[in-house]
Write a protein that holds these residues in place. Sequence first.
Motif, PDB file in Angstrom:
ATOM      1  N   THR A  10       5.356   4.768   3.426  1.00  0.00           N
ATOM      2  CA  THR A  10       5.010   6.058   4.039  1.00  0.00           C
ATOM      3  C   THR A  10       5.920   7.174   3.535  1.00  0.00           C
ATOM      4  N   LYS A  11       5.534   8.393   3.872  1.00  0.00           N
ATOM      5  CA  LYS A  11       6.341   9.554   3.491  1.00  0.00           C
ATOM      6  C   LYS A  11       7.732   9.471   4.126  1.00  0.00           C
ATOM      7  N   GLU A  12       7.762   8.954   5.367  1.00  0.00           N
ATOM      8  CA  GLU A  12       9.041   8.844   6.091  1.00  0.00           C
ATOM      9  C   GLU A  12       9.995   7.892   5.360  1.00  0.00           C
ATOM     10  N   LEU A  13       9.460   6.782   4.857  1.00  0.00           N
ATOM     11  CA  LEU A  13      10.295   5.818   4.132  1.00  0.00           C
ATOM     12  C   LEU A  13      10.840   6.449   2.854  1.00  0.00           C
ATOM     13  N   VAL A  14       9.989   7.201   2.160  1.00  0.00           N
ATOM     14  CA  VAL A  14      10.413   7.867   0.920  1.00  0.00           C
ATOM     15  C   VAL A  14      11.533   8.865   1.224  1.00  0.00           C
ATOM     16  N   GLU A  61       0.486  10.737   1.327  1.00  0.00           N
ATOM     17  CA  GLU A  61       1.654  11.613   1.521  1.00  0.00           C
ATOM     18  C   GLU A  61       2.886  11.041   0.814  1.00  0.00           C
ATOM     19  N   ALA A  62       3.010   9.710   0.816  1.00  0.00           N
ATOM     20  CA  ALA A  62       4.144   9.069   0.128  1.00  0.00           C
ATOM     21  C   ALA A  62       4.051   9.305  -1.379  1.00  0.00           C
ATOM     22  N   ILE A  63       2.827   9.240  -1.918  1.00  0.00           N
ATOM     23  CA  ILE A  63       2.642   9.454  -3.362  1.00  0.00           C
ATOM     24  C   ILE A  63       3.014  10.891  -3.731  1.00  0.00           C
ATOM     25  N   ARG A  64       2.604  11.832  -2.870  1.00  0.00           N
ATOM     26  CA  ARG A  64       2.959  13.242  -3.121  1.00  0.00           C
ATOM     27  C   ARG A  64       4.473  13.436  -3.021  1.00  0.00           C
ATOM     28  N   ALA A  65       5.101  12.693  -2.126  1.00  0.00           N
ATOM     29  CA  ALA A  65       6.564  12.780  -1.982  1.00  0.00           C
ATOM     30  C   ALA A  65       7.252  12.245  -3.241  1.00  0.00           C
ATOM     31  N   PHE A  66       6.711  11.156  -3.817  1.00  0.00           N
ATOM     32  CA  PHE A  66       7.272  10.632  -5.069  1.00  0.00           C
ATOM     33  C   PHE A  66       7.264  11.722  -6.146  1.00  0.00           C
ATOM     34  N   ALA A  67       6.118  12.422  -6.243  1.00  0.00           N
ATOM     35  CA  ALA A  67       5.977  13.482  -7.250  1.00  0.00           C
ATOM     36  C   ALA A  67       6.954  14.623  -6.988  1.00  0.00           C
ATOM     37  N   LYS A  68       7.078  14.985  -5.715  1.00  0.00           N
ATOM     38  CA  LYS A  68       7.959  16.105  -5.339  1.00  0.00           C
ATOM     39  C   LYS A  68       9.425  15.783  -5.654  1.00  0.00           C
ATOM     40  N   TYR A  69       9.882  14.606  -5.232  1.00  0.00           N
ATOM     41  CA  TYR A  69      11.278  14.232  -5.473  1.00  0.00           C
ATOM     42  C   TYR A  69      11.565  14.073  -6.967  1.00  0.00           C
ATOM     43  N   GLU A  90       0.848  -1.202   0.000  1.00  0.00           N
ATOM     44  CA  GLU A  90       0.000   0.000   0.000  1.00  0.00           C
ATOM     45  C   GLU A  90       0.881   1.249   0.000  1.00  0.00           C
ATOM     46  N   PHE A  91       0.380   2.319  -0.620  1.00  0.00           N
ATOM     47  CA  PHE A  91       1.083   3.607  -0.630  1.00  0.00           C
ATOM     48  C   PHE A  91       0.158   4.636  -0.008  1.00  0.00           C
ATOM     49  N   ASP A  92       0.619   5.308   1.074  1.00  0.00           N
ATOM     50  CA  ASP A  92      -0.268   6.348   1.618  1.00  0.00           C
ATOM     51  C   ASP A  92      -0.141   7.614   0.774  1.00  0.00           C
ATOM     52  N   THR A 135      12.314   5.580 -11.735  1.00  0.00           N
ATOM     53  CA  THR A 135      13.571   5.528 -10.979  1.00  0.00           C
ATOM     54  C   THR A 135      13.347   5.770  -9.502  1.00  0.00           C
ATOM     55  N   VAL A 136      12.550   6.793  -9.196  1.00  0.00           N
ATOM     56  CA  VAL A 136      12.314   7.190  -7.809  1.00  0.00           C
ATOM     57  C   VAL A 136      11.582   6.086  -7.044  1.00  0.00           C
ATOM     58  N   ILE A 137      10.504   5.560  -7.615  1.00  0.00           N
ATOM     59  CA  ILE A 137       9.722   4.527  -6.920  1.00  0.00           C
ATOM     60  C   ILE A 137      10.551   3.252  -6.760  1.00  0.00           C
ATOM     61  N   GLU A 138      11.265   2.885  -7.802  1.00  0.00           N
ATOM     62  CA  GLU A 138      12.090   1.668  -7.739  1.00  0.00           C
ATOM     63  C   GLU A 138      13.122   1.766  -6.617  1.00  0.00           C
ATOM     64  N   LYS A 139      13.710   2.958  -6.454  1.00  0.00           N
ATOM     65  CA  LYS A 139      14.722   3.152  -5.404  1.00  0.00           C
ATOM     66  C   LYS A 139      14.108   2.966  -4.020  1.00  0.00           C
ATOM     67  N   VAL A 140      12.867   3.430  -3.856  1.00  0.00           N
ATOM     68  CA  VAL A 140      12.204   3.373  -2.540  1.00  0.00           C
ATOM     69  C   VAL A 140      11.785   1.949  -2.182  1.00  0.00           C
ATOM     70  N   ILE A 141      11.221   1.225  -3.138  1.00  0.00           N
ATOM     71  CA  ILE A 141      10.685  -0.103  -2.783  1.00  0.00           C
ATOM     72  C   ILE A 141      11.650  -1.247  -3.123  1.00  0.00           C
ATOM     73  N   GLU A 142      12.867  -0.889  -3.478  1.00  0.00           N
ATOM     74  CA  GLU A 142      13.866  -1.905  -3.846  1.00  0.00           C
ATOM     75  C   GLU A 142      14.036  -2.976  -2.756  1.00  0.00           C
ATOM     76  N   ASP A 143      14.232  -2.540  -1.512  1.00  0.00           N
ATOM     77  CA  ASP A 143      14.453  -3.492  -0.402  1.00  0.00           C
ATOM     78  C   ASP A 143      13.201  -4.320  -0.108  1.00  0.00           C
ATOM     79  N   ILE A 144      12.019  -3.677  -0.192  1.00  0.00           N
ATOM     80  CA  ILE A 144      10.754  -4.397   0.046  1.00  0.00           C
ATOM     81  C   ILE A 144      10.616  -5.508  -0.984  1.00  0.00           C
ATOM     82  N   SER A 145      10.905  -5.180  -2.244  1.00  0.00           N
ATOM     83  CA  SER A 145      10.787  -6.143  -3.327  1.00  0.00           C
ATOM     84  C   SER A 145      11.809  -7.278  -3.178  1.00  0.00           C
ATOM     85  N   PHE A 146      13.033  -6.911  -2.765  1.00  0.00           N
ATOM     86  CA  PHE A 146      14.105  -7.904  -2.612  1.00  0.00           C
ATOM     87  C   PHE A 146      13.792  -8.906  -1.498  1.00  0.00           C
TER      88      PHE A 146
END
Length: 442
Positions: free
Chosen positions: A420-424, A370-378, A366-368, A396-407
């Motif tokens: 969450t926004k904090e994770l991003v 605030e995290a989605i807005r952070a993806f757009a901002k970064y 799930e993506f909250d 690139t941005v999303i892949e970098k954030v969820i890389e460890d979750i996916s691995f």
Amino acid sequence: MDMTPKQIVAYLDDYIIGQAGAKKTIALALRNRYRRMKVEPKLQEEIMPKNILMIGSTGVGKTEIARRLAKMMGLPFVKVEASKYTEVGFVGRDVESMVRDLVYESINLVTKEFEDKIKDKIEDEVNKKIIEILVPPLPATASESAKESFIKTYNVMEKKLLDGSLDDKKIEIEVPKKAHVEILDSSMPFDMSSMQESLNKMLGGMNKEKIKKDVTIKDAKILLKGVASDSLLDQEAIKIEAIKRAENGGIIFLDEIDKIASGKKNNGQDPSKEGVQRDLLPIVEGSNVQTKFGQIKTDHILFIAAGAFHVSKPSDLIPELQGRFPLRVELESLDEEALYKILTSTKNSLLRQYKALLEVEDVDLEFDDEAIRAFAKYSVTANEITEDIGARRLHTVIEKVIEDISFNADEKKGQKVIVTKELVSEKLDEIVDNVDTARYIL
């Protein structure tokens, strides 16, 4: 193809955010093609397509708009890069090959449509051939009891074949032996491809033998489907319809047109640039191109050219070519709000794709908000401090954030993971703050 411009734009809105001007222009161009086919034949020949030049940075939706439209309309569509072509005399692709590519695409499209129309006939033919192998026909002199037994066995096998319970059983089938390897190289000079085609036909006529293969019934269905299609389809009708579709509905998307513009800054780098434009001119203006399937007129093919035009300008193209692209649309760069909508409002958005991928591992991602807005901002920040690659930066941005979750998905089986926004921030703050790091990683 009978869609109003408003319906076309509404369809595009499901996949592409913003770019209202480009959507409107292309929707009108396509509707005018439909209108042209409804006027009297004499006037049809006079109504020329209004080719479009789209100007905008990479990743703002130029290709996506054209690709979605062609898919929606069921029209033959090819995307080619102008930078791959060279003037006649230089080593590289000949510009006429883009028209041959379009014809191949049209043949594939029409063949699929014809196959869909007789899908049941093809399936019946394939099933009949397989059952004949499983239950060989009885000789005419067979007794009545043998015939009754045969019918019972035949019905049982037919039922099992249709419900898929025999899919893993191996059988021996016969398929026509290929007398040649088909080379669909549209860049090959036409006289050479004609010679190859004649040779192929001659070899095909000489060699009509069949080869035997041991395959599962599941694979046999696929192999025999091709044989059944060849025997049941009217190839001549397909060819005629495909040529007609390519001539009157075909779309060639000519990307990177700015790379062949000879501006003052890049003058002298490539002597073939202006030559490519001059070679392109007769095709865009309207000419006859010889293809393997017959001659095709390019007068009514719609050309959509696109380029970023950072170094050169549209006025750097030769005047004759500029005149063949009367409709100009400039696509806006994507801001933070547009990127947010791309992630939340489009069909099959990136977030939905990642969610579906991890569902395979039984992880509820799930993506909250605030995290989605952070993806757009970064993404916007990264585009500003490095090269602007538009919506592609989101990958690139999303892949970098969820890389460890996916691995580590195997460890999170059955769990719900919320981005969450904090994770991003944790994953991207340091990278985006350092310009040099951002250039290499994002």
